[in-house]
Every structure is written in C-alpha cells, then in structure tokens.
Design a protein around this motif. Structure first.
Motif, PDB file in Angstrom:
ATOM      1  N   GLY A 206       0.813  -1.203   0.000  1.00  0.00           N
ATOM      2  CA  GLY A 206       0.000   0.000   0.000  1.00  0.00           C
ATOM      3  C   GLY A 206       0.854   1.264   0.000  1.00  0.00           C
ATOM      4  O   GLY A 206       0.549   2.233  -0.709  1.00  0.00           O
ATOM      5  N   CYS A 207       1.921   1.265   0.791  1.00  0.00           N
ATOM      6  CA  CYS A 207       2.838   2.414   0.796  1.00  0.00           C
ATOM      7  C   CYS A 207       3.430   2.637  -0.596  1.00  0.00           C
ATOM      8  O   CYS A 207       3.492   3.772  -1.091  1.00  0.00           O
ATOM      9  CB  CYS A 207       3.968   2.189   1.802  1.00  0.00           C
TER      10      CYS A 207
ATOM     11  N   LEU B 223       0.717   3.985  -3.058  1.00  0.00           N
ATOM     12  CA  LEU B 223       0.342   5.365  -2.735  1.00  0.00           C
ATOM     13  C   LEU B 223       1.430   6.355  -3.134  1.00  0.00           C
ATOM     14  O   LEU B 223       1.146   7.502  -3.502  1.00  0.00           O
ATOM     15  CB  LEU B 223       0.045   5.480  -1.237  1.00  0.00           C
TER      16      LEU B 223
ATOM     17  N   GLN C 185      -6.720   7.240  -3.606  1.00  0.00           N
ATOM     18  CA  GLN C 185      -5.947   7.005  -2.385  1.00  0.00           C
ATOM     19  C   GLN C 185      -6.865   6.640  -1.221  1.00  0.00           C
ATOM     20  O   GLN C 185      -6.598   5.703  -0.466  1.00  0.00           O
ATOM     21  CB  GLN C 185      -5.123   8.249  -2.043  1.00  0.00           C
TER      22      GLN C 185
ATOM     23  N   ILE D  93      -6.862   3.108   0.862  1.00  0.00           N
ATOM     24  CA  ILE D  93      -6.654   3.108   2.315  1.00  0.00           C
ATOM     25  C   ILE D  93      -7.827   2.433   3.024  1.00  0.00           C
ATOM     26  O   ILE D  93      -7.639   1.622   3.944  1.00  0.00           O
ATOM     27  CB  ILE D  93      -6.456   4.549   2.833  1.00  0.00           C
ATOM     28  N   TYR D  94      -9.053   2.724   2.585  1.00  0.00           N
ATOM     29  CA  TYR D  94     -10.217   2.129   3.229  1.00  0.00           C
ATOM     30  C   TYR D  94     -10.266   0.618   2.989  1.00  0.00           C
ATOM     31  O   TYR D  94     -10.579  -0.161   3.909  1.00  0.00           O
ATOM     32  CB  TYR D  94     -11.507   2.781   2.730  1.00  0.00           C
TER      33      TYR D  94
ATOM     34  N   GLY E   2      -7.817  -0.954   5.158  1.00  0.00           N
ATOM     35  CA  GLY E   2      -8.321  -0.867   6.527  1.00  0.00           C
ATOM     36  C   GLY E   2      -9.327  -1.962   6.842  1.00  0.00           C
ATOM     37  O   GLY E   2      -9.354  -2.480   7.960  1.00  0.00           O
TER      38      GLY E   2
ATOM     39  N   PHE F 270      -1.382   7.054   5.734  1.00  0.00           N
ATOM     40  CA  PHE F 270      -1.954   5.755   5.363  1.00  0.00           C
ATOM     41  C   PHE F 270      -1.917   4.778   6.531  1.00  0.00           C
ATOM     42  O   PHE F 270      -2.930   4.133   6.850  1.00  0.00           O
ATOM     43  CB  PHE F 270      -1.180   5.191   4.168  1.00  0.00           C
TER      44      PHE F 270
ATOM     45  N   SER G  60      -4.325   5.805   9.311  1.00  0.00           N
ATOM     46  CA  SER G  60      -5.712   5.812   8.832  1.00  0.00           C
ATOM     47  C   SER G  60      -6.253   4.398   8.670  1.00  0.00           C
ATOM     48  O   SER G  60      -7.386   4.108   9.083  1.00  0.00           O
ATOM     49  CB  SER G  60      -5.812   6.561   7.497  1.00  0.00           C
ATOM     50  N   GLN G  61      -5.456   3.505   8.064  1.00  0.00           N
ATOM     51  CA  GLN G  61      -5.934   2.124   7.939  1.00  0.00           C
ATOM     52  C   GLN G  61      -6.102   1.482   9.305  1.00  0.00           C
ATOM     53  O   GLN G  61      -6.983   0.642   9.499  1.00  0.00           O
ATOM     54  CB  GLN G  61      -4.985   1.301   7.050  1.00  0.00           C
TER      55      GLN G  61
END
Length: 371
Positions: free
Chosen positions: A88-89, A92, A102, A106-107, A110, A243, A246-247
């Motif tokens: 993910g990093c 992004l 984005q 992230i969602y 998550g 990120f 947030s996740q």
C-alpha cells in the motif's frame, strides 16, 4: 468437518486477492473493490450459499483441533498484512493515484486490517508463546495492542454486564458505542495492567508496563515505514504515516462495530450484588451465514467462543438456542450505521430474547424452589 468445508476456509484469502488483484487487472479505479466486495458481494454470496449449522462431530474433534492446516491459515495472515501495508505504501507513493483513489485504497486495506484484529483475537486466546507473539504483531500493525489485555482479561470476564465497555446497551447508537468502547476499553486495559505489575512489585511507569510498549511500538513502526520509504524516494513521504494510521483507525472502528452487533442489548442476570450468571450460548448474537463465517474464521459463532474461549475457530459450534442475527456481519455493520433502521430491525429480536431469558430465569427459580 467435511473436506469441502476444510478447504473452503481458503475463502478467507479472498479479500486480499480482490484488493491486490483488481488493482493490477483493472487499474487504479478499482482500488475500491475491497469495499464493494465486503459490503455488497459477500452479503449476496451469503444469500446464495445459505446458512451453515453443521458442527464437528465428537469423534473428529481431536483430529480437527490438531490439524496444523488451520493454524497455518491464521498465522499467514499476520505476515500478509505486513506485506499488504508495504504494498500500500508503494502504490500510494508511486501509483499516481488521485485523492479519491488514495482514499479508496486506504479504506480497502483498513477493512483487511479489521480482519487482522480478528486473527489476533483468535491467536491471543492461545497460550503458546508463538501464538501470543503473532497476536501482538498483528495488533501492532493496526495500532490496537492493548486489545489483547482488555479483551482477554476484561471483556471475557465482564461481557453482557453494565461494566463492560464492549457491550452495547439497548437503544445505544453505534456512534455512542464507539466513544464508550474506545475510551472505556483503553482505560480498562490500563487498570488491568496496572494491577498486574503492582502485584509483581514493579512501578507503573517502568519498562514492565506493557501498555507503555503498546502505545509506543505502533508509533515507532509508523516512523520506520516513513523513513524506509523516504530513503527510497529521497523525501519525506507524508502519505505513508497518513496511510498507516488511517488504515489502523478504519480497522479499529470496524472491529468495534463487530463488538456492537455481537453484544447489542444482551445482559447477564445478576445473581448477587456484583456477581452475574455464567456466560452461556444465550449471551451473544450469532450468525450462521456460510461465506461470512469462512471469511471471518467463524467469528460469527460468538456464543461458543465466549462460553469456551480457548476453543479454536475450526471447532466452534452453532447453537440453535443462541440469538440469531438476520444477516451476516458485513450487512449488519452497514445497517448499524443507520440507527433508526438498526433499532427497527434489532429491538424486536432483542425483546424476544429478553422475554425468553426471563422465562428461563423463572423456570430455574421454580426448579430450585421445589428441588
């Protein structure tokens, strides 16, 4: 357990496959695929596949419990989540995503993180040092390490009582419950750990306090991710800590939404001041939808888990007597986001459970009186 159901637990990997696979097959516009899969596809698959009320037979119990295949599944998720965070990093930073893309990625990650807390929940009830290490590593990846203290020593002791922050009250909205459980569970974990280390003769503000480690380690890991990817791109990639945290928040709120629907309005009878009846299969909401249970390692058979916390996921039992949710967890979570709809759906079911529990209590008193 049938051979079909044994290998059907591989469905637990489906969300990960959807998140990564759709990105590479269909491009960045499909980073929301994890969201759509969780909240639309899984409920539809539940509808098509129906309910699973089968239990492992007694003569097969030891074989299934000792089958390392089931352990391999849950342990693998810990490593896969760290790999997904790193991926993910990378996406992004290098994927050229729009802001909306984005947010979608992230969602989706998550949501997978919410499943990782479920994996930690499974492993955290096991006594081996290997299981405990992996449970804590899983919780580190979503900044929720105190869960292993509060869930095992707090929630399982006080579930379905007024002092349990993870038990939602009747007519309490999900949003009010989030505030109750996020604050209350952390406070409870701190008090549990404080009493433990004081009994051991250590100072609260010392290296022996796991709560201090649990607060600092996620920050250190988020910093590590930022520095490592910063070396790669040559600048500080602020999207990385945004990120990661947030996740984590999405995963935490998803987990606590599950707590909300598992225990909404359920209470145990107080048999004497401050003492409550033993937890039994009537004290958690359950769901028997096949696909949801495969994805969630049978978390929806929650009554059996609370009655026998050390029982591994593959042998958790369905009880016809347990209160049943009308849908699987994914759809129930969506409904809980709309309080009037939730109350309209769940309050009549809760009231039927309360009447049933009251009748059972009356019968028990009568039996005791004439014994």
């Amino acid at each position: 357990m049938s051979l079909f159901k044994k290998f059907a637990f591989l469905w637990s990997y489906s969300l990960l496959a959807v998140i990564v696979g759709t990105y590479y097959l269909f491009g960045p516009d499909w980073v929301v695929a994890g969201i759509l899969y969780t909240y639309i596809v899984i409920p539809l698959l539940d509808l098509v596949s129906g309910n699973d009320r089968t239990n492992v037979s007694r003569d097969r119990y030891d074989v299934v419990v000792n089958d390392s295949y089931f352990d391999a599944l849950v342990y693998s998720f810990v490593y896969l989540h760290y790999a997904l965070i790193a991926w993910g990093c990378y996406v992004l930073i290098a994927g050229g995503l729009t802001v909306w893309q984005q947010l979608g990625l992230i969602y989706s990650i998550g949501i997978f993180g919410g499943g990782i807390i479920n994996v930690a929940h499974e492993l955290g009830h096991r006594s081996s040092s290997t299981a405990q290490f992996h449970a804590k590593a899983a919780l580190l990846s979503v900044c929720y390490m105190h869960f292993i203290i509060e869930h095992n020593r707090g929630h399982h002791v006080h579930v379905a009582t007024p002092v349990d922050p993870a038990t939602a009250k009747k007519n309490q909205t999900l949003y009010a419950f989030w505030m109750q459980t996020l604050v209350g569970s952390y406070r409870s974990a701190w008090q549990i750990e404080k009493r433990l280390i004081q009994r051991q003769g250590y100072a609260v503000w010392s290296r022996h306090n796991d709560m201090l480690w649990f607060a600092g380690l996620p920050i250190l890991f988020g910093t590590f991710l930022t520095v490592e990817f910063g070396f790669w791109v040559g600048y500080i990639p602020w999207i990385v800590p945004i990120f990661f945290f947030s996740q984590s928040l999405i995963a935490i709120l998803l987990l606590e939404s599950v707590n909300y629907i598992e225990h909404y309005g359920i209470t145990r009878r107080e048999v004497s001041p401050g003492q409550f009846e033993r937890v039994n299969p009537l004290h958690s909401w359950n769901a028997s939808q096949l696909i949801s249970n495969l994805v969630l390692f049978q978390l929806q058979r929650h009554s059996d888990h609370h009655a026998y916390a050390a029982r591994p996921y593959q042998v958790l039992r369905h009880f016809d007597e347990a209160p049943q949710l009308p849908f699987g967890y994914a759809l129930m979570i969506l409904i809980s986001y709309i309080p009037p709809l939730w109350f309209r759906l769940m309050n009549p079911r809760l009231e039927r459970w309360q009447a049933r529990a009251f009748r059972a209590e009356e019968i028990a008193r009568a039996v005791k009186q004439f014994a």
